[in-house]
Design a protein around this motif. Structure first.
Motif, PDB file in Angstrom:
ATOM      1  N   ALA A 175     -58.069  64.804  47.334  1.00 30.59           N
ATOM      2  CA  ALA A 175     -57.529  65.084  46.003  1.00 30.59           C
ATOM      3  C   ALA A 175     -58.540  65.046  44.708  1.00 30.59           C
ATOM      4  O   ALA A 175     -58.753  65.054  43.395  1.00 30.59           O
ATOM      5  CB  ALA A 175     -56.493  62.927  45.917  1.00 30.59           C
ATOM      6  N   VAL A 176     -59.444  65.108  45.288  1.00 34.83           N
ATOM      7  CA  VAL A 176     -60.826  63.957  44.259  1.00 34.83           C
ATOM      8  C   VAL A 176     -60.963  65.383  43.844  1.00 34.83           C
ATOM      9  O   VAL A 176     -61.101  66.241  42.831  1.00 34.83           O
ATOM     10  CB  VAL A 176     -61.478  63.327  45.008  1.00 34.83           C
ATOM     11  CG1 VAL A 176     -62.825  63.771  44.134  1.00 34.83           C
ATOM     12  CG2 VAL A 176     -61.916  62.534  45.167  1.00 34.83           C
TER      13      VAL A 176
ATOM     14  N   ALA B  37     -63.539  70.862  38.322  1.00 34.37           N
ATOM     15  CA  ALA B  37     -64.026  71.108  37.268  1.00 34.37           C
ATOM     16  C   ALA B  37     -64.592  69.853  36.603  1.00 34.37           C
ATOM     17  O   ALA B  37     -65.926  70.346  36.202  1.00 34.37           O
ATOM     18  CB  ALA B  37     -62.610  71.265  36.524  1.00 34.37           C
ATOM     19  N   VAL B  38     -64.657  68.496  36.843  1.00 34.34           N
ATOM     20  CA  VAL B  38     -65.563  68.034  35.737  1.00 34.34           C
ATOM     21  C   VAL B  38     -66.665  67.980  36.180  1.00 34.34           C
ATOM     22  O   VAL B  38     -67.818  67.789  35.298  1.00 34.34           O
ATOM     23  CB  VAL B  38     -64.221  66.399  35.812  1.00 34.34           C
ATOM     24  CG1 VAL B  38     -65.510  65.647  34.801  1.00 34.34           C
ATOM     25  CG2 VAL B  38     -63.261  66.570  35.333  1.00 34.34           C
TER      26      VAL B  38
ATOM     27  N   LEU C 115     -73.401  70.964  37.365  1.00 39.12           N
ATOM     28  CA  LEU C 115     -73.759  71.810  36.940  1.00 39.12           C
ATOM     29  C   LEU C 115     -74.003  72.772  34.963  1.00 39.12           C
ATOM     30  O   LEU C 115     -74.651  73.899  35.361  1.00 39.12           O
ATOM     31  CB  LEU C 115     -73.361  73.301  37.715  1.00 39.12           C
ATOM     32  CG  LEU C 115     -73.253  71.724  39.132  1.00 39.12           C
ATOM     33  CD1 LEU C 115     -72.344  72.706  40.222  1.00 39.12           C
ATOM     34  CD2 LEU C 115     -74.752  72.231  39.821  1.00 39.12           C
ATOM     35  N   GLY C 116     -72.986  72.136  34.523  1.00 35.90           N
ATOM     36  CA  GLY C 116     -72.893  73.181  32.904  1.00 35.90           C
ATOM     37  C   GLY C 116     -72.528  73.638  33.227  1.00 35.90           C
ATOM     38  O   GLY C 116     -72.489  74.511  32.375  1.00 35.90           O
ATOM     39  N   PHE C 117     -71.341  73.947  33.258  1.00 29.02           N
ATOM     40  CA  PHE C 117     -70.305  74.998  33.671  1.00 29.02           C
ATOM     41  C   PHE C 117     -69.566  74.870  32.505  1.00 29.02           C
ATOM     42  O   PHE C 117     -69.199  74.263  31.385  1.00 29.02           O
ATOM     43  CB  PHE C 117     -68.871  75.490  34.536  1.00 29.02           C
ATOM     44  CG  PHE C 117     -69.643  75.659  36.328  1.00 29.02           C
ATOM     45  CD1 PHE C 117     -68.355  76.418  36.588  1.00 29.02           C
ATOM     46  CD2 PHE C 117     -71.063  74.758  37.274  1.00 29.02           C
ATOM     47  CE1 PHE C 117     -68.796  76.700  38.150  1.00 29.02           C
ATOM     48  CE2 PHE C 117     -71.311  75.712  38.027  1.00 29.02           C
ATOM     49  CZ  PHE C 117     -70.523  76.975  39.099  1.00 29.02           C
TER      50      PHE C 117
ATOM     51  N   GLN D 251     -65.954  76.681  29.943  1.00 30.42           N
ATOM     52  CA  GLN D 251     -65.110  76.649  30.060  1.00 30.42           C
ATOM     53  C   GLN D 251     -64.409  78.498  31.023  1.00 30.42           C
ATOM     54  O   GLN D 251     -63.473  78.298  31.643  1.00 30.42           O
ATOM     55  CB  GLN D 251     -64.207  76.535  28.929  1.00 30.42           C
ATOM     56  CG  GLN D 251     -62.492  77.221  29.122  1.00 30.42           C
ATOM     57  CD  GLN D 251     -61.908  76.794  27.430  1.00 30.42           C
ATOM     58  OE1 GLN D 251     -62.608  76.496  26.116  1.00 30.42           O
ATOM     59  NE2 GLN D 251     -60.420  76.702  28.200  1.00 30.42           N
ATOM     60  N   ILE D 252     -65.320  79.433  30.531  1.00 31.30           N
ATOM     61  CA  ILE D 252     -64.861  80.207  31.930  1.00 31.30           C
ATOM     62  C   ILE D 252     -64.901  80.517  32.475  1.00 31.30           C
ATOM     63  O   ILE D 252     -64.387  81.297  33.526  1.00 31.30           O
ATOM     64  CB  ILE D 252     -65.048  81.910  30.789  1.00 31.30           C
ATOM     65  CG1 ILE D 252     -64.902  83.318  31.602  1.00 31.30           C
ATOM     66  CG2 ILE D 252     -67.062  80.926  30.620  1.00 31.30           C
ATOM     67  CD1 ILE D 252     -63.428  83.041  31.460  1.00 31.30           C
ATOM     68  N   ASP D 253     -66.336  79.692  33.091  1.00 27.38           N
ATOM     69  CA  ASP D 253     -66.743  79.758  35.093  1.00 27.38           C
ATOM     70  C   ASP D 253     -65.829  78.212  35.393  1.00 27.38           C
ATOM     71  O   ASP D 253     -65.178  78.701  36.724  1.00 27.38           O
ATOM     72  CB  ASP D 253     -67.795  78.650  34.481  1.00 27.38           C
ATOM     73  CG  ASP D 253     -69.052  79.885  34.240  1.00 27.38           C
ATOM     74  OD1 ASP D 253     -69.317  80.767  33.862  1.00 27.38           O
ATOM     75  OD2 ASP D 253     -70.077  79.115  33.337  1.00 27.38           O
ATOM     76  N   THR D 254     -65.184  77.651  34.285  1.00 28.45           N
ATOM     77  CA  THR D 254     -63.946  76.374  35.085  1.00 28.45           C
ATOM     78  C   THR D 254     -62.938  77.086  35.207  1.00 28.45           C
ATOM     79  O   THR D 254     -62.470  77.792  36.728  1.00 28.45           O
ATOM     80  CB  THR D 254     -64.170  75.452  34.274  1.00 28.45           C
ATOM     81  OG1 THR D 254     -65.257  75.222  33.635  1.00 28.45           O
ATOM     82  CG2 THR D 254     -62.865  75.259  35.254  1.00 28.45           C
ATOM     83  N   MET D 255     -62.507  78.158  35.255  1.00 31.89           N
ATOM     84  CA  MET D 255     -61.643  78.902  34.852  1.00 31.89           C
ATOM     85  C   MET D 255     -61.270  80.026  36.335  1.00 31.89           C
ATOM     86  O   MET D 255     -60.372  79.790  37.259  1.00 31.89           O
ATOM     87  CB  MET D 255     -61.289  79.646  34.027  1.00 31.89           C
ATOM     88  CG  MET D 255     -60.572  78.697  32.858  1.00 31.89           C
ATOM     89  SD  MET D 255     -59.778  79.554  31.191  1.00 31.89           S
ATOM     90  CE  MET D 255     -58.627  81.198  31.464  1.00 31.89           C
ATOM     91  N   MET D 256     -62.790  80.822  36.150  1.00 27.11           N
ATOM     92  CA  MET D 256     -63.238  81.748  37.079  1.00 27.11           C
ATOM     93  C   MET D 256     -63.109  80.343  38.521  1.00 27.11           C
ATOM     94  O   MET D 256     -62.548  81.084  40.146  1.00 27.11           O
ATOM     95  CB  MET D 256     -63.975  82.215  37.190  1.00 27.11           C
ATOM     96  CG  MET D 256     -64.034  83.015  36.298  1.00 27.11           C
ATOM     97  SD  MET D 256     -62.896  84.627  36.335  1.00 27.11           S
ATOM     98  CE  MET D 256     -63.764  84.779  37.986  1.00 27.11           C
TER      99      MET D 256
END
Length: 220
Positions: free
Chosen positions: A42-43, A49-50, A56-58, A60-65
């Motif tokens: 669950a975590v 993404a958080v 790591l400084g992702f 938004q596009i990196d998070t979506m990928m």
């Protein structure tokens, strides 16, 4: 009033099923196992993404990928794992995936850049699909055949409870440590360690025999 009455009846029925399920010791240990490792999952689902953005400084596009990759790996893991699980045994297969989760948490803590975290994400996806399917498969073996719906209701309740326990624990660790997400994700690994330890108490063959015993006793 009707909704409250319905909720009360559902909780009462769940409590009754729990008291009866305690006679099936291996199913009870499996519930504890599931509560532990599902809290860790669950975590990952709620906060990976958080972690990627804060540590790591992702972008938004990196998070979506990242989310896309995890879901693809999860589907592959769930599909391929079923065949492998039948060959090596349910408990051994589930233990293997929990070890994979521990490795994933270690890689996420150690990651100083996106490369290693992408590897951790692939492992998380593969383990996500496989561990969830393995848990449900073992639950089905350890539940009495005539009461599968009730016992899977307990399994679902444990899963829902873990969805609260895991993220709340991550948030508390982050808050207490002044925003240390690395320590929080490291503490998440303890859920998988606990699940692996609790799984040692589950004897699938013994539990399957105990699950069949009521039906056999009731037969003429």
């Amino acid at each position: 009033p009707g909704r409250i009455a319905g909720l009360s009846a559902s909780l009462a029925r769940l409590a009754t099923t729990w008291r009866e399920a305690r006679r099936f010791r291996d199913f009870t240990w499996l519930l504890a196992t599931g509560l532990a490792y599902q809290a860790g999952i669950a975590v990952v689902i709620a906060l990976a993404a958080v972690y990627a953005e804060q540590v790591l400084g992702f972008k938004q596009i990196d998070t979506m990928m990242l989310v896309f990759l995890v879901n693809i790996a999860s589907a592959v893991g769930a599909f391929a794992f079923g065949y492998w699980q039948d060959r090596v045994g349910h408990r051994r297969a589930l233990a293997f995936t929990l070890f994979g989760w521990i490795v994933m948490c270690g890689l996420a803590v150690a990651a100083q850049g996106p490369g290693l975290f992408w590897v951790a994400a692939v492992i998380a996806g593969l383990c996500m699909g496989s561990s969830q399917s393995a848990g449900r498969a073992v639950a089905g073996l350890l539940a009495p055949p005539g009461r599968l719906a009730e016992f899977f209701g307990l399994w679902a309740f444990a899963t829902r409870l873990s969805a609260i326990v895991g993220p709340v624990t991550y948030g508390l660790v982050t808050w207490v440590t002044g925003g240390n997400h690395r320590l929080a994700i490291a503490s998440t690994g303890l859920f998988f360690v606990a699940g692996l330890w609790l799984l040692r108490r589950v004897d699938v063959e013994r539990g399957a025999r105990e699950a069949l015993r009521p039906a056999l006793d009731a037969s003429p």
